[in-house]
Design a protein around this motif. Structure first.
Motif, PDB file in Angstrom:
ATOM      1  N   LYS A 140      10.272   3.506   8.457  1.00  0.00           N
ATOM      2  CA  LYS A 140      10.411   3.495   6.952  1.00  0.00           C
ATOM      3  C   LYS A 140       9.154   2.262   6.818  1.00  0.00           C
ATOM      4  CE  LYS A 140      14.106   6.728   5.600  1.00  0.00           C
ATOM      5  NZ  LYS A 140      15.818   6.439   5.496  1.00  0.00           N
ATOM      6  N   PRO A 141       8.704   2.273   5.884  1.00  0.00           N
ATOM      7  CA  PRO A 141       8.259   3.279   5.245  1.00  0.00           C
ATOM      8  C   PRO A 141       7.133   3.945   6.205  1.00  0.00           C
ATOM      9  CG  PRO A 141       6.879   1.860   4.825  1.00  0.00           C
ATOM     10  CD  PRO A 141       7.400   1.107   6.088  1.00  0.00           C
ATOM     11  N   SER A 196      11.377  -0.361   1.209  1.00  0.00           N
ATOM     12  CA  SER A 196       9.682   0.279   1.745  1.00  0.00           C
ATOM     13  C   SER A 196       9.441   1.462   1.583  1.00  0.00           C
ATOM     14  CB  SER A 196       9.789   0.057   3.155  1.00  0.00           C
ATOM     15  OG  SER A 196      10.787   1.232   4.073  1.00  0.00           O
ATOM     16  N   SER A 197       9.448   1.756   1.323  1.00  0.00           N
ATOM     17  CA  SER A 197       9.115   3.457   0.877  1.00  0.00           C
ATOM     18  C   SER A 197       8.505   3.977  -0.172  1.00  0.00           C
ATOM     19  CB  SER A 197      10.164   4.890   0.761  1.00  0.00           C
ATOM     20  OG  SER A 197      10.663   4.775   2.244  1.00  0.00           O
ATOM     21  N   ILE A 198       9.257   3.276  -0.938  1.00  0.00           N
ATOM     22  CA  ILE A 198       8.165   3.411  -2.463  1.00  0.00           C
ATOM     23  C   ILE A 198       7.049   1.562  -2.055  1.00  0.00           C
ATOM     24  CG2 ILE A 198      10.317   4.373  -4.186  1.00  0.00           C
ATOM     25  CD1 ILE A 198      10.235   1.376  -4.612  1.00  0.00           C
ATOM     26  N   ASP A 234      19.908   9.047   1.269  1.00  0.00           N
ATOM     27  CA  ASP A 234      18.968   7.932   0.759  1.00  0.00           C
ATOM     28  C   ASP A 234      18.140   8.595  -0.497  1.00  0.00           C
ATOM     29  OD1 ASP A 234      17.010   5.761  -1.220  1.00  0.00           O
ATOM     30  OD2 ASP A 234      16.388   5.103   0.814  1.00  0.00           O
ATOM     31  N   VAL A 294      10.230   9.618  -8.218  1.00  0.00           N
ATOM     32  CA  VAL A 294      10.827   8.578  -7.170  1.00  0.00           C
ATOM     33  C   VAL A 294      11.476   7.224  -7.940  1.00  0.00           C
ATOM     34  CG1 VAL A 294      10.414   7.310  -5.016  1.00  0.00           C
ATOM     35  CG2 VAL A 294       9.710   9.467  -6.141  1.00  0.00           C
ATOM     36  N   GLU A 317       0.604  -1.633   0.162  1.00  0.00           N
ATOM     37  CA  GLU A 317      -0.044   0.157   0.120  1.00  0.00           C
ATOM     38  C   GLU A 317       0.525   1.521   0.027  1.00  0.00           C
ATOM     39  OE1 GLU A 317      -0.126  -2.699   2.237  1.00  0.00           O
ATOM     40  OE2 GLU A 317       0.751  -0.889   4.536  1.00  0.00           O
ATOM     41  N   GLN A 318       1.708   1.358   0.332  1.00  0.00           N
ATOM     42  CA  GLN A 318       3.235   2.453   0.463  1.00  0.00           C
ATOM     43  C   GLN A 318       2.996   3.026  -0.904  1.00  0.00           C
ATOM     44  OE1 GLN A 318       4.003   3.942   3.645  1.00  0.00           O
ATOM     45  NE2 GLN A 318       5.191   5.412   1.903  1.00  0.00           N
ATOM     46  N   TYR A 370      14.968   5.352  -7.644  1.00  0.00           N
ATOM     47  CA  TYR A 370      14.855   4.532  -6.595  1.00  0.00           C
ATOM     48  C   TYR A 370      15.878   3.762  -7.370  1.00  0.00           C
ATOM     49  CZ  TYR A 370      13.251  -0.268  -4.386  1.00  0.00           C
ATOM     50  OH  TYR A 370      13.450  -1.331  -4.485  1.00  0.00           O
ATOM     51  N   THR A 393      15.865   8.791  -2.765  1.00  0.00           N
ATOM     52  CA  THR A 393      14.293   8.126  -2.986  1.00  0.00           C
ATOM     53  C   THR A 393      13.596   8.598  -1.784  1.00  0.00           C
ATOM     54  OG1 THR A 393      15.525   6.302  -4.005  1.00  0.00           O
ATOM     55  CG2 THR A 393      13.033   6.171  -4.254  1.00  0.00           C
ATOM     56  N   CYS A 394      13.934   8.404  -0.645  1.00  0.00           N
ATOM     57  CA  CYS A 394      13.376   8.743   0.719  1.00  0.00           C
ATOM     58  C   CYS A 394      13.416  10.350   1.046  1.00  0.00           C
ATOM     59  CB  CYS A 394      14.181   8.465   1.806  1.00  0.00           C
ATOM     60  SG  CYS A 394      13.624   5.952   1.692  1.00  0.00           S
ATOM     61  N   GLN A 432      -0.075   5.112  -1.616  1.00  0.00           N
ATOM     62  CA  GLN A 432      -0.180   6.325  -1.172  1.00  0.00           C
ATOM     63  C   GLN A 432       1.224   7.373  -1.589  1.00  0.00           C
ATOM     64  OE1 GLN A 432       1.635   8.028   2.484  1.00  0.00           O
ATOM     65  NE2 GLN A 432      -0.001   6.827   3.509  1.00  0.00           N
ATOM     66  N   LEU A 433       2.342   6.573  -2.631  1.00  0.00           N
ATOM     67  CA  LEU A 433       3.366   7.565  -3.639  1.00  0.00           C
ATOM     68  C   LEU A 433       2.204   7.873  -4.506  1.00  0.00           C
ATOM     69  CD1 LEU A 433       6.188   7.429  -3.570  1.00  0.00           C
ATOM     70  CD2 LEU A 433       5.761   5.865  -4.970  1.00  0.00           C
ATOM     71  N   ILE A 440      11.007  11.488  -1.259  1.00  0.00           N
ATOM     72  CA  ILE A 440       9.440  10.940  -1.582  1.00  0.00           C
ATOM     73  C   ILE A 440       8.937  12.140   0.260  1.00  0.00           C
ATOM     74  CG2 ILE A 440       7.785   9.106  -0.440  1.00  0.00           C
ATOM     75  CD1 ILE A 440       9.099   7.025  -1.690  1.00  0.00           C
ATOM     76  N   GLY A 498      15.356   2.707   7.778  1.00  0.00           N
ATOM     77  CA  GLY A 498      14.169   1.452   7.573  1.00  0.00           C
ATOM     78  C   GLY A 498      14.532   0.513   8.594  1.00  0.00           C
ATOM     79  N   GLY A 542      14.785   0.608   3.544  1.00  0.00           N
ATOM     80  CA  GLY A 542      14.263   2.391   3.951  1.00  0.00           C
ATOM     81  C   GLY A 542      13.948   2.189   2.199  1.00  0.00           C
ATOM     82  N   SER A 543      14.868   2.644   1.092  1.00  0.00           N
ATOM     83  CA  SER A 543      13.915   2.957  -0.108  1.00  0.00           C
ATOM     84  C   SER A 543      13.254   2.167  -0.335  1.00  0.00           C
ATOM     85  CB  SER A 543      15.385   3.520  -0.643  1.00  0.00           C
ATOM     86  OG  SER A 543      16.067   2.302  -1.261  1.00  0.00           O
TER      87      SER A 543
END
Lengths: 162, 650
Positions: free
Chosen positions: B126-127, A90-92, B33, A48, A28-29, A52, B35-36, A32-33, B39, B105, A87-88
């Motif tokens: 994170k996220p 999971s962020s996307i 990072d 993004v 679902e992240q 990534y 990317t982060c 969000q994006l 975002i 993360g 981290g990245s």
């Protein structure tokens, strides 16, 4: 006809997204994006995701280098890379990549070299899969936007003609 | 959230306008990072924040340094190649007192704990979702509110001080001692933002010696009392007392004011003596009205008093005892340690709950072995306090609105119990050395040991879960003590009540590691004190004690201020008859109690503490303690779980 194409492309996109969600590639992240994308930044998601990809490839290269180069791999550094990757990802919303990262990190913490190799291969596979699928998604989206863009004149002219 | 969306504008002035508030919050995001970072930047902008993003910690730090005051909150990643996020957090905390939110993360507990220990006000894993970011403004508000509250509070103390000064002529003002309160207050303020690691720095705080005032240390007070006794209470005049005392820097006004208080104090005590068992004393009333305060301390005498288990006069006597407590400004929150102590006691030995203890023992009896052993463990001791102190002060912060005597009694009783505990412990140790029942040994002639009341009563009066049998034991001892304090007053009037009050004060002063050490103390107490000095590297005068502490034992100041907070309260309160005593009251004994507990508990802890010594413990001692527990696994074996949790879980 062309407007029809746009609709079809949208359906394709949704189907692909649903598949990716179903497979656990995305979570679902990613939604969000998508929600963060609006008129002020229409290409936010692809922007993004491209960042990534760029970063991830760097990280994957580094990880492979760390594992292959030396007899004694720097597991600590590996862990730092993996943290960033996690981290990245999971962020996307790259859920599966992230999960592999977790496994990879666990292996690196145990200085489990074969485990790290296996994890790295898996990670590369997952990453490639994600990249391909997201590219596919963005391509469809591009086509859809194009289709939507060219849709207006034909729609308006037939309306004016009769 | 719709509030935020309907607003624009990016000035901090928005803060005053509630409906527009979070919009325009100036956020600095640091993440290597990209990317982060991208975002986060987007998400934060969606929240209408004013975002500055930065992919390098060093650049971010430079930004922060160059543009001081142009950010409200910092969001920082933990792992960064050029600078560890914790380092950045530390520097930011040190230099600009900004709320810092860590992100990673990696959500493993130890890492989060580390972030919190370094002073992160939040730790996002994170996220990061925009819901979390929408809420980060709370940290800004909280920080601002906290600071302003502290300022308000200190201002209020100051005000009351001035008032007092006007009322009582010149009070406190003298160059005998530097303004300990000020020091502590300052430290309190600063500690909120700074790492304990950097306590040494606080040393140089120019505001420390802002306002000189007399601190009536035990030693000084003893001199005063002996002078008064020599002259006779009725004939004692400030000038003569001053001559007899012969203390440089002390002015006639100081003595006059102190004498005035002393007389009031005696009067009050004798008054209480007459009302024995009937009228609630001035200490009791507010206590009863203050259940909240009572709940603060786990071992709330107030609760006892409120439930009628404790006669009011015992409370008063308790206060009397505390008034003669040593003056080291090394004040520790006793409550928490108590629990630990108790649990350790429990672990170490099974104590019969009906045991009563003598308090009038001369210090000589206090086995030096014990103290020496303690001194070996000084490092660990500090850490225990560290873990506990801020928690106390935090709780104390909640006491701010409730400015009344209750808080005085509360703190006093804590200390008293701490002291009792210590004595208790001492007895325990002695027991272990000399197989002799420790029932009512009474050496000091002026002290009478009264058989303790049934422990069942006390048990019933206890509300907190952390109270165990030991606790009731200590209650008994408190009871005894007070009775013992009280008895002389009651029977022999003022002259003897003096004895009754002040002789025991030698005992605590012996344990005090405070600066109250002086040649005027009896040799036995000096003995003790020497040990104390070894332990805390204490300077030998009160005035310097306060200022040197941060240098030698950097962790102590946070204890000081946590208690100072209390003392400040005491000063706030008009009805308190002897604020000067309260001001000086120390819970040093409880510090030693911790020592002992250390001793009793485990060597493993020592190991841990040493490794933990340099660590930074800030405002989240709760967490810290849990971590202690976590790391030093064996601790659990020594402290019943519920005890520990009872104290620290709230």
């Amino acid at each position: 006809m062309l407007g029809f194409g746009a609709e079809r492309l949208r359906a394709d996109m949704n189907r692909l997204l649903a598949l990716l969600f179903h497979q656990g590639v995305l979570d679902e992240q990613f939604l969000q994006l998508q929600q963060l994308q609006d008129e002020s930044s229409p290409n936010f998601v692809s922007e993004v995701v491209n960042i990534y990809f760029h970063e991830s490839e760097k990280l994957l290269r580094n990880l492979r280098g760390l594992l292959l180069d030396r007899e004694f791999s720097d597991y600590n550094k590996m862990g730092i890379h993996l943290n960033q990757f996690m981290g990245s990802s999971s962020s996307i919303g790259a859920n599966r990549v992230r999960n592999v990262c977790v496994a990879f990190r666990a292996a690196s913490e145990q200085s489990n070299r074969p485990g790290c190799f296996r994890a790295l291969e898996l990670l590369e596979y997952e990453y490639c899969y994600l990249k391909n699928k997201l590219h596919e998604l963005f391509q469809i989206e591009q086509q859809r936007i194009l289709a939507a863009a060219v849709r207006y004149p034909p729609v308006q002219h037939p309306l004016n003609n009769p | 959230m719709s509030l935020m969306e309907c607003t624009s504008g990016d000035q901090l002035e928005m803060v005053v306008v509630p409906e527009q508030f979070p919009a325009g919050l100036r956020v600095l995001v640091v993440d290597d990072d990209v990317t982060c970072l991208r975002i986060l930047d987007r998400m934060l902008r969606r929240c209408m924040y004013n975002v500055t993003s930065c992919s390098q910690a060093t650049v971010a730090l430079n930004l922060l340094r160059e543009r001081k005051g142009s950010f409200d909150v910092v969001l920082s990643d933990v792992h960064m190649p050029d600078m560890d996020g914790f380092k950045l957090l530390e520097l930011v905390g040190l230099e600009m007192d900004l709320p810092v939110i860590m992100m990673s993360g990696d959500g493993r507990t130890e890492l989060v704990m580390r972030g919190i220990r370094h002073g992160a006000c939040d730790y996002l894993i994170k996220p990061i979702r925009d819901e979390e970011l929408k809420n980060i403004w709370q940290h800004v508000v909280r920080k601002k509110w906290k600071v302003s509250k502290e300022q308000d509070h200190s201002g209020c103390v100051e005000e009351v001080d001035c008032q007092k000064r006007a009322n009582d002529d010149v009070e406190y003002a003298s160059s005998v001692n530097e303004g300990a309160d000020e020091v502590l207050k300052t430290q309190k303020k600063r500690r909120d933002t700074k790492e304990d690691d950097d306590m040494e720095l606080e040393n140089d705080d120019p505001t420390m010696a802002k306002k000189p005032r007399v601190v009536w240390s035990v030693e000084l007070h003893q001199q005063f009392v002996s002078a008064v006794n020599q002259l006779g209470i009725d004939k004692a005049v400030p000038k003569r007392i001053l001559e007899l005392m012969n203390v440089p820097g002390l002015t006639r006004e100081n003595v006059a004011s102190h004498l005035q208080k002393f007389r009031l104090y005696l009067k009050r005590l004798s008054g209480v003596a007459q009302q024995q068992g009937s009228l609630p004393s001035s200490f009791c009333g507010p206590v009863e009205q203050n259940p909240k305060l009572a709940s603060l301390g786990r071992f709330d005498i107030q609760a006892l008093a409120a439930s009628g288990q404790l006669p009011p006069q015992t409370l008063a006597a308790l206060h009397a005892e505390l008034s003669t407590r040593p003056v080291g400004k090394l004040v520790l929150p006793a409550v928490d340690q108590l629990t630990l102590l108790q649990s350790s006691l429990k672990g170490a030995k099974c104590i019969p709950s009906d045991q009563s203890v003598a308090y009038g023992q001369p210090l000589v009896k206090c086995s030096s072995n014990v103290v020496e052993q303690n001194s070996q463990k000084i490092i660990s001791n500090e850490d225990v306090e560290l873990g506990i102190g801020p928690w106390m002060s935090k709780n104390l912060a909640t006491m701010v609105p409730a400015c009344n005597i209750g808080s005085v009694v509360e703190s006093d009783s804590d200390k008293l119990i701490g002291f009792m505990q210590y004595r208790q412990q001492e007895k325990q140790q002695k027991q272990s050395m000399v197989p002799e029942p420790s029932r009512s040994i009474n050496v000091q002639p002026s002290c009478v040991v009264i058989p303790s009341q049934s422990s069942a009563n006390f048990q019933a009066a206890n509300s907190p879960a952390s109270v165990n049998q030991n606790c009731s034991f200590s209650r008994n001892s408190v009871m005894d003590h007070k009775n013992l304090q009280f008895q002389p007053n009651n029977s022999s009037g003022v002259g003897q009540s003096l004895d009754g009050e002040f002789k025991p004060s030698f005992i605590p002063s012996g344990f005090a590691s405070s600066g109250s050490v002086s040649s005027s103390l009896s040799s036995c107490s000096i003995n003790e004190d020497n040990n104390a000095c070894q332990q805390v590297k204490n300077p030998s005068t009160t005035s310097s004690a306060v200022r040197q502490f941060p240098r030698t034992v950097p962790n102590i100041p946070c204890m000081q201020d946590s208690y100072n907070f209390k003392s400040a309260h005491a000063l706030d309160q008009g009805p308190v008859r002897s604020p000067i005593y309260v001001d000086k009251v120390t819970s040093i004994p409880s510090r030693f109690a911790v020592d002992k507990q250390e001793l009793l508990s485990n060597m493993n802890r020592e190991k841990f503490y040493i490794e933990n010594n340099g660590n930074i413990v800030k405002q989240e001692p709760n967490m810290d303690l849990t971590e202690n527990v976590k790391v030093g696994g064996p601790i659990w074996q020594h402290f019943p779980t519920n005890d520990l949790m009872g104290v620290f879980s709230d």
